[in-house]
Design a protein around this motif. Structure first.
Motif, PDB file in Angstrom:
ATOM      1  N   ARG A  48      66.793   9.729  20.124  1.00  0.00           N
ATOM      2  CA  ARG A  48      65.487   9.599  19.476  1.00  0.00           C
ATOM      3  C   ARG A  48      65.563  10.152  18.050  1.00  0.00           C
ATOM      4  NH1 ARG A  48      60.844   9.253  23.375  1.00  0.00           N
ATOM      5  NH2 ARG A  48      61.785   9.147  25.441  1.00  0.00           N
ATOM      6  N   PRO A  49      64.599   9.799  17.222  1.00  0.00           N
ATOM      7  CA  PRO A  49      64.592  10.329  15.853  1.00  0.00           C
ATOM      8  C   PRO A  49      64.452  11.858  15.831  1.00  0.00           C
ATOM      9  CG  PRO A  49      63.014   8.513  16.092  1.00  0.00           C
ATOM     10  CD  PRO A  49      63.515   8.850  17.465  1.00  0.00           C
ATOM     11  N   GLN A  50      64.998  12.490  14.830  1.00  0.00           N
ATOM     12  CA  GLN A  50      64.924  13.945  14.681  1.00  0.00           C
ATOM     13  C   GLN A  50      63.474  14.430  14.693  1.00  0.00           C
ATOM     14  OE1 GLN A  50      67.544  16.191  14.628  1.00  0.00           O
ATOM     15  NE2 GLN A  50      65.944  17.762  14.717  1.00  0.00           N
ATOM     16  N   GLU A  51      62.572  13.643  14.113  1.00  0.00           N
ATOM     17  CA  GLU A  51      61.157  14.035  14.058  1.00  0.00           C
ATOM     18  C   GLU A  51      60.584  14.205  15.467  1.00  0.00           C
ATOM     19  OE1 GLU A  51      61.879  10.636  12.445  1.00  0.00           O
ATOM     20  OE2 GLU A  51      62.923  12.049  11.140  1.00  0.00           O
ATOM     21  N   TRP A  52      61.026  13.355  16.408  1.00  0.00           N
ATOM     22  CA  TRP A  52      60.571  13.445  17.795  1.00  0.00           C
ATOM     23  C   TRP A  52      60.941  14.805  18.373  1.00  0.00           C
ATOM     24  CZ3 TRP A  52      62.198  14.369  22.696  1.00  0.00           C
ATOM     25  CH2 TRP A  52      61.390  13.915  23.745  1.00  0.00           C
ATOM     26  N   LEU A  53      62.188  15.224  18.161  1.00  0.00           N
ATOM     27  CA  LEU A  53      62.645  16.527  18.643  1.00  0.00           C
ATOM     28  C   LEU A  53      61.916  17.650  17.919  1.00  0.00           C
ATOM     29  CD1 LEU A  53      64.551  18.358  20.272  1.00  0.00           C
ATOM     30  CD2 LEU A  53      66.251  18.036  18.463  1.00  0.00           C
ATOM     31  N   ASP A 107      68.856  31.756  27.791  1.00  0.00           N
ATOM     32  CA  ASP A 107      68.293  30.916  28.844  1.00  0.00           C
ATOM     33  C   ASP A 107      66.916  30.388  28.443  1.00  0.00           C
ATOM     34  OD1 ASP A 107      68.797  29.675  31.281  1.00  0.00           O
ATOM     35  OD2 ASP A 107      67.660  31.179  32.411  1.00  0.00           O
ATOM     36  N   HIS A 108      66.639  30.409  27.164  1.00  0.00           N
ATOM     37  CA  HIS A 108      65.349  29.978  26.606  1.00  0.00           C
ATOM     38  C   HIS A 108      65.134  28.478  26.823  1.00  0.00           C
ATOM     39  CE1 HIS A 108      62.139  29.384  23.712  1.00  0.00           C
ATOM     40  NE2 HIS A 108      62.890  28.496  23.087  1.00  0.00           N
ATOM     41  N   ASP A 109      63.949  28.108  27.270  1.00  0.00           N
ATOM     42  CA  ASP A 109      63.564  26.703  27.427  1.00  0.00           C
ATOM     43  C   ASP A 109      63.055  26.216  26.072  1.00  0.00           C
ATOM     44  OD1 ASP A 109      62.402  24.234  27.944  1.00  0.00           O
ATOM     45  OD2 ASP A 109      61.258  24.929  29.676  1.00  0.00           O
ATOM     46  N   GLU A 110      63.724  25.224  25.505  1.00  0.00           N
ATOM     47  CA  GLU A 110      63.387  24.731  24.172  1.00  0.00           C
ATOM     48  C   GLU A 110      62.277  23.682  24.180  1.00  0.00           C
ATOM     49  OE1 GLU A 110      67.310  23.502  22.983  1.00  0.00           O
ATOM     50  OE2 GLU A 110      67.805  25.525  22.301  1.00  0.00           O
ATOM     51  N   GLY A 111      61.692  23.405  25.338  1.00  0.00           N
ATOM     52  CA  GLY A 111      60.560  22.495  25.418  1.00  0.00           C
ATOM     53  C   GLY A 111      60.922  21.025  25.514  1.00  0.00           C
ATOM     54  N   VAL A 112      62.190  20.703  25.729  1.00  0.00           N
ATOM     55  CA  VAL A 112      62.625  19.314  25.818  1.00  0.00           C
ATOM     56  C   VAL A 112      63.212  19.099  27.217  1.00  0.00           C
ATOM     57  CG1 VAL A 112      64.129  17.540  24.854  1.00  0.00           C
ATOM     58  CG2 VAL A 112      63.107  19.258  23.348  1.00  0.00           C
ATOM     59  N   GLN A 113      62.608  18.203  27.965  1.00  0.00           N
ATOM     60  CA  GLN A 113      63.051  17.949  29.339  1.00  0.00           C
ATOM     61  C   GLN A 113      64.515  17.518  29.373  1.00  0.00           C
ATOM     62  OE1 GLN A 113      60.573  15.242  31.509  1.00  0.00           O
ATOM     63  NE2 GLN A 113      61.760  15.462  33.382  1.00  0.00           N
ATOM     64  N   GLY A 114      65.284  18.164  30.253  1.00  0.00           N
ATOM     65  CA  GLY A 114      66.685  17.816  30.445  1.00  0.00           C
ATOM     66  C   GLY A 114      67.642  18.423  29.425  1.00  0.00           C
ATOM     67  N   ALA A 115      67.123  19.163  28.449  1.00  0.00           N
ATOM     68  CA  ALA A 115      67.997  19.776  27.436  1.00  0.00           C
ATOM     69  C   ALA A 115      68.764  20.942  28.052  1.00  0.00           C
ATOM     70  CB  ALA A 115      67.175  20.268  26.250  1.00  0.00           C
ATOM     71  N   GLU A 116      70.019  21.084  27.631  1.00  0.00           N
ATOM     72  CA  GLU A 116      70.808  22.232  28.063  1.00  0.00           C
ATOM     73  C   GLU A 116      70.254  23.501  27.430  1.00  0.00           C
ATOM     74  OE1 GLU A 116      75.496  21.809  28.592  1.00  0.00           O
ATOM     75  OE2 GLU A 116      74.826  20.923  26.711  1.00  0.00           O
ATOM     76  N   THR A 117      70.247  24.562  28.194  1.00  0.00           N
ATOM     77  CA  THR A 117      69.943  25.860  27.593  1.00  0.00           C
ATOM     78  C   THR A 117      71.197  26.306  26.849  1.00  0.00           C
ATOM     79  OG1 THR A 117      70.713  27.073  29.522  1.00  0.00           O
ATOM     80  CG2 THR A 117      68.335  26.529  29.436  1.00  0.00           C
ATOM     81  N   LYS A 118      71.041  27.269  25.983  1.00  0.00           N
ATOM     82  CA  LYS A 118      72.200  27.769  25.248  1.00  0.00           C
ATOM     83  C   LYS A 118      73.220  28.369  26.217  1.00  0.00           C
ATOM     84  CE  LYS A 118      73.437  30.267  21.054  1.00  0.00           C
ATOM     85  NZ  LYS A 118      72.955  31.090  19.932  1.00  0.00           N
ATOM     86  N   VAL A 119      72.750  29.006  27.295  1.00  0.00           N
ATOM     87  CA  VAL A 119      73.680  29.610  28.247  1.00  0.00           C
ATOM     88  C   VAL A 119      74.472  28.536  29.005  1.00  0.00           C
ATOM     89  CG1 VAL A 119      72.114  29.904  30.244  1.00  0.00           C
ATOM     90  CG2 VAL A 119      74.012  31.485  29.903  1.00  0.00           C
ATOM     91  N   SER A 120      73.845  27.429  29.396  1.00  0.00           N
ATOM     92  CA  SER A 120      74.597  26.387  30.111  1.00  0.00           C
ATOM     93  C   SER A 120      75.568  25.687  29.172  1.00  0.00           C
ATOM     94  CB  SER A 120      73.669  25.393  30.802  1.00  0.00           C
ATOM     95  OG  SER A 120      72.853  24.727  29.875  1.00  0.00           O
ATOM     96  N   TRP A 121      75.179  25.489  27.937  1.00  0.00           N
ATOM     97  CA  TRP A 121      76.067  24.918  26.918  1.00  0.00           C
ATOM     98  C   TRP A 121      77.264  25.840  26.704  1.00  0.00           C
ATOM     99  CZ3 TRP A 121      74.697  25.635  21.155  1.00  0.00           C
ATOM    100  CH2 TRP A 121      75.571  24.911  20.330  1.00  0.00           C
ATOM    101  N   ALA A 122      77.002  27.128  26.519  1.00  0.00           N
ATOM    102  CA  ALA A 122      78.084  28.093  26.304  1.00  0.00           C
ATOM    103  C   ALA A 122      79.024  28.141  27.510  1.00  0.00           C
ATOM    104  CB  ALA A 122      77.512  29.478  26.019  1.00  0.00           C
ATOM    105  N   GLN A 123      78.478  28.140  28.721  1.00  0.00           N
ATOM    106  CA  GLN A 123      79.325  28.170  29.916  1.00  0.00           C
ATOM    107  C   GLN A 123      80.251  26.962  29.954  1.00  0.00           C
ATOM    108  OE1 GLN A 123      76.168  28.541  32.810  1.00  0.00           O
ATOM    109  NE2 GLN A 123      76.447  30.761  32.967  1.00  0.00           N
ATOM    110  N   ARG A 124      79.733  25.786  29.603  1.00  0.00           N
ATOM    111  CA  ARG A 124      80.547  24.568  29.598  1.00  0.00           C
ATOM    112  C   ARG A 124      81.678  24.673  28.575  1.00  0.00           C
ATOM    113  NH1 ARG A 124      79.760  20.343  26.391  1.00  0.00           N
ATOM    114  NH2 ARG A 124      77.543  20.716  26.047  1.00  0.00           N
TER     115      ARG A 124
END
Length: 180
Positions: A62-67, A82-99
């Protein structure tokens, strides 16, 4: 796509020139099924998704403006990983870092002298944090943004096994390519 870091196990050795680069170990491209450096003629070492950038869930494509309208930034103080950034299905920083940490563990288990990792610039934070063995829970404020095409060089010495960030987001090679 940003070229990120090389791992050197010896403080005295430099990466071979491109003509002898076929002896280098496998690169890990972030979003390509073909090797990111065709002149190396070596296949990727890890599945592409392991070193990808952070997933933004339903914002993908989607366009950057949407995000921007939906994104909730992490708090200045408090839980950031583990902050929820308000976007459904988005990785949290902790899950991204773990990956990324898991991918780095796999990469570093390979018994080779030089390694090339190709990834998105945002993932550089997790790669460097993993390299210096920063605990994931301590990485909430870390941010190493990388411009496209930049190179970060990481080195481990053979004696003390200390890990060094030799260069961070170096783009000098891009300027010399434009001049030449």
């Amino acid at each position: 796509m940003t070229r990120q870091p090389t791992r050197r196990r010896s403080t005295n050795q430099q990466l071979p020139e491109p003509a002898s680069a076929a002896s280098l170990p496998d690169p890990c491209p972030a979003s390509s099924a073909s090797p990111p450096f065709p002149t190396l003629r070596i296949p990727p070492a890890l599945p592409c998704r392991r070193a990808n950038g952070k997933s933004y869930g339903e914002a993908e494509g989607r366009p950057q403006e949407w995000l921007d309208r939906r994104f909730i930034p992490p708090p200045a103080v408090g839980e950031r990983m583990d902050h929820d950034e308000g976007v459904q299905g988005a990785e949290t920083k902790v899950s991204w870092a773990q990956r990324i940490y898991e991918a780095m563990d796999e990469i570093l288990r390979k018994p080779c002298e030089h390694q090339i990792i190709v990834t998105h610039g945002g993932s550089l934070t997790c790669i460097v944090a993993s390299w210096i063995k920063m605990p994931i829970e301590s990485a909430g404020y870390a941010s190493f943004r990388a411009p496209s095409g930049s190179i970060t060089t990481l080195r481990e010495d053979n004696f003390f096994h200390n890990r060094q960030v030799v260069s961070l987001c170096d783009t000098r090679h891009l300027h010399s390519a434009k001049a030449g």
